[in-house]
Design a protein around this motif. Structure first.
Motif, PDB file in Angstrom:
ATOM      1  N   UNK A  48       0.827  -1.207   0.000  1.00 23.21           N
ATOM      2  CA  UNK A  48       0.000   0.000   0.000  1.00 23.21           C
ATOM      3  C   UNK A  48       0.863   1.259   0.000  1.00 23.21           C
ATOM      4  N   UNK A  49       1.974   1.193  -0.727  1.00 25.57           N
ATOM      5  CA  UNK A  49       2.876   2.333  -0.877  1.00 25.57           C
ATOM      6  C   UNK A  49       3.125   2.513  -2.370  1.00 25.57           C
ATOM      7  N   UNK A  50       2.956   3.734  -2.863  1.00 32.70           N
ATOM      8  CA  UNK A  50       3.194   3.986  -4.279  1.00 32.70           C
ATOM      9  C   UNK A  50       4.687   3.953  -4.578  1.00 32.70           C
ATOM     10  N   UNK A  51       5.014   3.874  -5.862  1.00 31.38           N
ATOM     11  CA  UNK A  51       6.417   3.859  -6.263  1.00 31.38           C
ATOM     12  C   UNK A  51       7.151   5.120  -5.868  1.00 31.38           C
ATOM     13  N   UNK A  52       6.493   6.262  -5.994  1.00 33.36           N
ATOM     14  CA  UNK A  52       7.125   7.533  -5.627  1.00 33.36           C
ATOM     15  C   UNK A  52       7.379   7.589  -4.125  1.00 33.36           C
ATOM     16  N   UNK A  53       6.426   7.115  -3.326  1.00 37.60           N
ATOM     17  CA  UNK A  53       6.619   7.101  -1.875  1.00 37.60           C
ATOM     18  C   UNK A  53       7.772   6.184  -1.482  1.00 37.60           C
ATOM     19  N   UNK A  90      10.405   5.457  -3.353  1.00 38.89           N
ATOM     20  CA  UNK A  90      11.656   6.094  -3.756  1.00 38.89           C
ATOM     21  C   UNK A  90      12.043   7.213  -2.806  1.00 38.89           C
ATOM     22  N   UNK A  91      11.055   7.934  -2.310  1.00 39.48           N
ATOM     23  CA  UNK A  91      11.322   9.011  -1.355  1.00 39.48           C
ATOM     24  C   UNK A  91      11.616   8.471   0.038  1.00 39.48           C
TER      25      UNK A  91
END
Length: 127
Positions: free
Chosen positions: A69-74, A76-77
């Protein structure tokens, strides 16, 4: 996912075509000369393997994003959002694909039925 499946299907057809050409001593493959056919089949095999591996990896990363439940951008950050509730993998899949578990999840032409949001709200579509 669908590109991966089609690429694997192309590899299967490639294997059938090669075996047919070899068994018939290249008489069944008279359109192109044997060296040209081999070169074209090598290019097709390289393309099919490349696309199937790439899209399989992309499918895996998307399923992992659904699972965590974590996006790719999240990711990476390096952000962690503790506000989200932790749900099971099946309930996360239901939020993405719809609440009715079944083969319709794999059908790109099926309409979504009873999508469930993260707040347990049901969304229906009149299509």
């Amino acid at each position: 996912f669908y590109t991966c499946v089609i690429s694997i299907y192309a590899l299967i057809l490639l294997g059938i075509h090669i075996s047919t050409c070899i068994k018939s001593d290249w008489t069944a493959c008279a359109t192109w000369s044997p060296p040209a056919t081999i070169i074209l089949l090598i290019f097709l095999a390289f393309e099919a393997i490349s696309f199937s591996v790439f899209t399989a990896i992309m499918t895996g990363t998307q399923l992992y994003s659904i699972y965590t439940d974590i996006t790719g951008i999240e990711s990476f950050k390096g952000e962690k959002n503790d506000v989200r509730r932790h749900s099971s993998f099946i309930s996360s899949l239901k939020m993405v694909f719809g609440s009715q578990v079944g083969l319709t999840w794999f059908n790109p032409f099926s309409k979504p039925v009873n999508l469930i949001t993260q707040n347990d709200e049901r969304v229906t579509f009149d299509v």
